[in-house]
Design an enzyme around this catalytic site. Structure first.
Site, PDB file in Angstrom:
ATOM      1  N   ASP A  25       0.840  -1.197   0.000  1.00  6.35           N
ATOM      2  CA  ASP A  25       0.000   0.000   0.000  1.00  6.35           C
ATOM      3  C   ASP A  25       0.877   1.250   0.000  1.00  6.35           C
ATOM      4  OD1 ASP A  25      -2.427   1.738   0.669  1.00  6.35           O
ATOM      5  OD2 ASP A  25      -3.279  -0.272   0.871  1.00  6.35           O
ATOM      6  N   HIS A  58      -4.094   6.085   3.378  1.00  5.60           N
ATOM      7  CA  HIS A  58      -4.786   4.884   2.905  1.00  5.60           C
ATOM      8  C   HIS A  58      -4.153   3.626   3.491  1.00  5.60           C
ATOM      9  CE1 HIS A  58      -5.910   1.730  -0.030  1.00  5.60           C
ATOM     10  NE2 HIS A  58      -6.990   2.461  -0.263  1.00  5.60           N
ATOM     11  N   SER A 190     -11.301  -1.089  -0.900  1.00  6.99           N
ATOM     12  CA  SER A 190      -9.963  -1.094  -0.288  1.00  6.99           C
ATOM     13  C   SER A 190     -10.023  -1.483   1.178  1.00  6.99           C
ATOM     14  CB  SER A 190      -9.318   0.290  -0.389  1.00  6.99           C
ATOM     15  OG  SER A 190      -8.796   0.526  -1.668  1.00  6.99           O
TER      16      SER A 190
END
Length: 241
Positions: A25, A58, A190
């Site tokens: 990520d 994120h 996600s």
């Protein structure tokens, strides 16, 4: 998460090393509360350093979900994306191969796009050939078209759709024959994928002699679809803990 049941070999569980879950990520804030007391390893494939500070946020959220829900799993945070959240296929592939080399049993890929490449396909095949379970977000552009790498996984991985608290598909969540299973993901697929990666880690920890296909089969057959799949949610919503 899946209820792993009572059929595991207690002695095997005690002797087996912890399951390693890699999160490919944008990095992670390793000081986040979710990582306290966890076995944590970090790596940036672009700088080849251990610094994985997350300017995007994120990766921190994705990795935190895995850390919180995966029991005693070892967490391997691999930064492959930029601060804007963009990933090159080359960096994604490098991260997958690094995770395999570091002994990851599960790799979470909360990333994707509408096209694929030779290098991405090769890295997916490489991980599968080494017995690794890939978990990928199905995508947030609702359309019955492939999203990659999710659409590359086939029966040897889990492409994850998102549902809301009522268990129905979120309007943005992609559909298609590559969708394997679903999990809570009000803010995107996600964030559905790491719930599944964490559940897989708990199953594997309880059954350390199993292979990736065994873990996949249990998660799919205990999901809400009762063993029947469809293109919206795959085999259904992952079973609760």
């Amino acid at each position: 998460m899946c209820d792993v049941g009572s059929g595991s070999d207690t002695r095997s569980v005690l002797l087996a090393p912890p399951v390693t879950v890699a999160i490919v990520d944008t990095g992670a804030n390793v000081r986040a509360p979710a990582f306290v007391g966890k076995r944590l390893e970090t790596y940036d494939v672009r700088t080849r350093s251990r610094v994985v500070a997350d300017a995007n946020g994120h990766g921190t959220l994705v990795a935190s979900i895995v850390a919180q829900e995966s029991g005693n799993a070892r967490i391997l945070v691999i930064r492959a994306g930029s601060s804007s959240g963009a990933f090159s296929d080359a960096n994604e592939a490098a991260a997958i191969r690094y995770a395999v080399a570091r002994g990851a049993s599960i790799i979470n890929l909360s990333l994707g796009g509408p096209s694929t490449s030779t290098v991405e396909r090769a890295s997916v095949r490489y991980a599968i050939a080494h017995g690794v379970l890939l978990v990928a977000a199905a995508g947030d552009d609702y359309a019955n078209r492939p999203e990659y790498p999710a659409a590359l996984l086939g029966p040897n991985g889990l492409a994850v759709a998102a549902v809301g608290p009522d268990g129905t598909r979120e309007p943005f969540s992609n559909t298609g024959p590559w969708v394997s299973i679903a999990a809570l993901g009000e803010n995107g697929t996600s964030f559905a994928a790491p719930h599944v990666a964490a559940a897989a880690a708990r199953v594997w920890a309880a059954h350390p002699r199993w292979h990736a296909r065994d873990v996949i089969a249990l998660l799919e057959q205990t999901a809400s679809g009762g063993g029947v799949r469809n293109d919206e949610l795959g085999y259904g919503v992952i079973a609760a803990r």
